[in-house]
Design an enzyme around this catalytic site. Structure first.
Site, PDB file in Angstrom:
ATOM      1  N   VAL A 104      -7.666  -3.460   3.271  1.00  0.00           N
ATOM      2  CA  VAL A 104      -7.878  -4.858   2.857  1.00  0.00           C
ATOM      3  C   VAL A 104      -7.961  -5.810   4.050  1.00  0.00           C
ATOM      4  O   VAL A 104      -8.317  -6.981   3.887  1.00  0.00           O
ATOM      5  CB  VAL A 104      -6.800  -5.355   1.847  1.00  0.00           C
ATOM      6  CG1 VAL A 104      -6.828  -4.519   0.576  1.00  0.00           C
ATOM      7  CG2 VAL A 104      -5.413  -5.385   2.482  1.00  0.00           C
ATOM      8  N   TYR A 164       7.684 -11.865   6.810  1.00  0.00           N
ATOM      9  CA  TYR A 164       7.374 -11.336   5.473  1.00  0.00           C
ATOM     10  C   TYR A 164       7.506 -12.445   4.419  1.00  0.00           C
ATOM     11  O   TYR A 164       6.648 -12.588   3.534  1.00  0.00           O
ATOM     12  CB  TYR A 164       8.314 -10.164   5.163  1.00  0.00           C
ATOM     13  CG  TYR A 164       8.053  -9.500   3.837  1.00  0.00           C
ATOM     14  CD1 TYR A 164       6.829  -8.896   3.567  1.00  0.00           C
ATOM     15  CD2 TYR A 164       9.036  -9.485   2.840  1.00  0.00           C
ATOM     16  CE1 TYR A 164       6.583  -8.300   2.332  1.00  0.00           C
ATOM     17  CE2 TYR A 164       8.801  -8.884   1.614  1.00  0.00           C
ATOM     18  CZ  TYR A 164       7.574  -8.299   1.366  1.00  0.00           C
ATOM     19  OH  TYR A 164       7.342  -7.714   0.153  1.00  0.00           O
TER      20      TYR A 164
HETATM   21  P1  NAD Z   1       4.383   1.093  -0.976  1.00  0.00           P
HETATM   22  O1  NAD Z   1       4.483   1.167   0.515  1.00  0.00           O
HETATM   23  O2  NAD Z   1       5.039   2.124  -1.807  1.00  0.00           O
HETATM   24  O3  NAD Z   1       2.854   0.974  -1.406  1.00  0.00           O
HETATM   25  C1  NAD Z   1       1.986   0.114  -0.736  1.00  0.00           C
HETATM   26  C2  NAD Z   1       0.570   0.663  -0.836  1.00  0.00           C
HETATM   27  O4  NAD Z   1      -0.297  -0.277  -0.173  1.00  0.00           O
HETATM   28  C3  NAD Z   1       0.400   2.016  -0.134  1.00  0.00           C
HETATM   29  O5  NAD Z   1      -0.290   2.921  -0.970  1.00  0.00           O
HETATM   30  C4  NAD Z   1      -0.414   1.670   1.117  1.00  0.00           C
HETATM   31  O6  NAD Z   1      -1.287   2.716   1.548  1.00  0.00           O
HETATM   32  C5  NAD Z   1      -1.198   0.449   0.631  1.00  0.00           C
HETATM   33  N1  NAD Z   1      -1.637  -0.372   1.762  1.00  0.00           N
HETATM   34  C6  NAD Z   1      -0.899  -0.811   2.806  1.00  0.00           C
HETATM   35  N2  NAD Z   1      -1.675  -1.484   3.666  1.00  0.00           N
HETATM   36  C7  NAD Z   1      -2.932  -1.472   3.146  1.00  0.00           C
HETATM   37  C8  NAD Z   1      -4.183  -1.970   3.587  1.00  0.00           C
HETATM   38  N3  NAD Z   1      -4.305  -2.620   4.759  1.00  0.00           N
HETATM   39  N4  NAD Z   1      -5.269  -1.790   2.806  1.00  0.00           N
HETATM   40  C9  NAD Z   1      -5.167  -1.126   1.634  1.00  0.00           C
HETATM   41  N5  NAD Z   1      -4.008  -0.600   1.168  1.00  0.00           N
HETATM   42  C10 NAD Z   1      -2.923  -0.765   1.930  1.00  0.00           C
HETATM   43  O7  NAD Z   1       4.975  -0.369  -1.297  1.00  0.00           O
HETATM   44  P2  NAD Z   1       5.448  -1.059  -2.672  1.00  0.00           P
HETATM   45  O8  NAD Z   1       6.913  -1.210  -2.594  1.00  0.00           O
HETATM   46  O9  NAD Z   1       4.828  -0.429  -3.860  1.00  0.00           O
HETATM   47  O10 NAD Z   1       4.830  -2.515  -2.424  1.00  0.00           O
HETATM   48  C11 NAD Z   1       3.665  -2.970  -3.091  1.00  0.00           C
HETATM   49  C12 NAD Z   1       3.642  -4.484  -3.033  1.00  0.00           C
HETATM   50  O11 NAD Z   1       4.843  -4.990  -3.602  1.00  0.00           O
HETATM   51  C13 NAD Z   1       3.553  -5.089  -1.629  1.00  0.00           C
HETATM   52  O12 NAD Z   1       2.688  -6.210  -1.657  1.00  0.00           O
HETATM   53  C14 NAD Z   1       4.977  -5.540  -1.365  1.00  0.00           C
HETATM   54  O13 NAD Z   1       5.015  -6.625  -0.449  1.00  0.00           O
HETATM   55  C15 NAD Z   1       5.420  -5.944  -2.743  1.00  0.00           C
HETATM   56  N6  NAD Z   1       6.863  -5.971  -2.960  1.00  0.00           N
HETATM   57  C16 NAD Z   1       7.607  -4.832  -2.825  1.00  0.00           C
HETATM   58  C17 NAD Z   1       8.976  -4.906  -3.053  1.00  0.00           C
HETATM   59  C18 NAD Z   1       9.870  -3.695  -2.909  1.00  0.00           C
HETATM   60  O14 NAD Z   1      11.103  -3.874  -2.865  1.00  0.00           O
HETATM   61  N7  NAD Z   1       9.355  -2.485  -2.867  1.00  0.00           N
HETATM   62  C19 NAD Z   1       9.580  -6.115  -3.419  1.00  0.00           C
HETATM   63  C20 NAD Z   1       8.767  -7.240  -3.555  1.00  0.00           C
HETATM   64  C21 NAD Z   1       7.410  -7.159  -3.325  1.00  0.00           C
END
Ligand code: NAD
Length: 245
Positions: free
Chosen positions: A51, A142
């Site tokens: 992205v 972040y």
């Molecule tokens: P995760 O690391 O399990 O999954 C993230 C996915 O995004 C991965 O498959 C990765 O390959 C993909 N990704 C990363 N960079 C990318 C790029 N440049 N282009 C395309 N794909 C890309 O993480 P998650 O915990 O499922 O997090 C998903 C979303 O939720 C994120 O936006 C994160 O900020 C948000 N979030 C997570 C939490 C948490 O506690 N896990 C809390 C609040 C928000």
């Protein structure tokens, strides 16, 4: 009716964690699911896409529209983390995290909007975070990126409400995904670190990816036509409650 039959949902970051749970949940409700991720999805149709690269985003979105005949829902979920105070992250780290977490969503929305305009049930759901509204230590970068996602959601909702495109975000608390597993692995005592994360939650447990996905489906559901420009917290009460135990 399962609510999403015949609709195509594009999910960034859909190969892991919250995005993968969204992909499973939309597919279970009858949607065509397209995962856009750096990594291939094990379960769903996917196309490689960073992205942070506008050309890759445009190519991937065109491939989804070509394969499924359109795009109805965009789940802007790909994101990366960063830890540190303002003194601890370099300009390069700031540029990288904002590029993926904020501009990544801008690029995908920009590429998907012409397709959403052709849809009878268009919606965008962005993944924000509890850090958009709650100050957590060592989350300057972040938190700023997710605060921007929150504001971007509101501005986009205003820009596109007249054309019937709803834009909302979900604000998860600490969710039990590979992301958090990676953070715990870096700790000296992962079990103790996990206990601390759980204790921080009023519910005493981490949020599950499936619980976040359920909120994303609610926001994307064409039945919920009145819901736009909102942030739905799925955080076990962390942002709003003060619990004395
Ligand atoms: P995760 O690391 O399990 O999954 C993230 C996915 O995004 C991965 O498959 C990765 O390959 C993909 N990704 C990363 N960079 C990318 C790029 N440049 N282009 C395309 N794909 C890309 O993480 P998650 O915990 O499922 O997090 C998903 C979303 O939720 C994120 O936006 C994160 O900020 C948000 N979030 C997570 C939490 C948490 O506690 N896990 C809390 C609040 C928000």
């Amino acid at each position: 009716m399962n609510g999403f039959e015949g609709l195509t949902v594009a999910i960034s970051g859909g190969a892991s964690g919250i995005g993968a749970a969204c992909a499973d949940a939309f597919a279970a409700r009858g949607a065509n699911v397209a995962v856009l991720d750096l990594n291939a999805s094990d379960e769903h149709w996917s196309t490689a896409c960073d992205v942070a690269d506008d050309h890759q985003v445009r190519t991937a979105v065109a491939a989804v529209a070509e394969h499924f005949g359109g795009i109805d829902v965009l789940v802007n979920n790909a994101g990366i983390g960063a830890q540190g105070t303002v003194e601890e992250n370099s300009d390069k780290q700031w540029m990288r995290v904002l590029d993926v977490n904020v501009l990544g969503m801008v690029r995908l929305a920009r590429a998907c909007l012409p397709h959403l305009r052709e849809s009878a049930a268009p919606a965008i759901v962005n993944t924000s975070s509890i850090v958009a509204s709650t100050g957590l230590v060592k989350r300057a970068l972040y938190g700023a990126s997710k605060g921007a996602v929150h504001s971007l959601t509101l501005a986009m909702a205003a820009d596109h409400v007249a054309e019937g495109i709803r834009v909302n975000c979900v604000a998860p608390g600490t969710a039990d995904t590979p992301w958090v597993a990676r953070l715990l692995e870096q700790a000296e005592d992962p079990a103790e670190e996990r206990r601390k994360l759980e204790a921080r939650q009023p519910t005493g447990r981490l949020v599950s990816a499936e619980e976040v996905a359920a909120a994303v489906l609610y926001l994307a559901d064409p039945a919920n036509k009145a819901v736009t420009g909102t942030s739905l917290a799925v955080d076990g009460g962390t942002a709003g409650l003060r619990i004395v135990r």
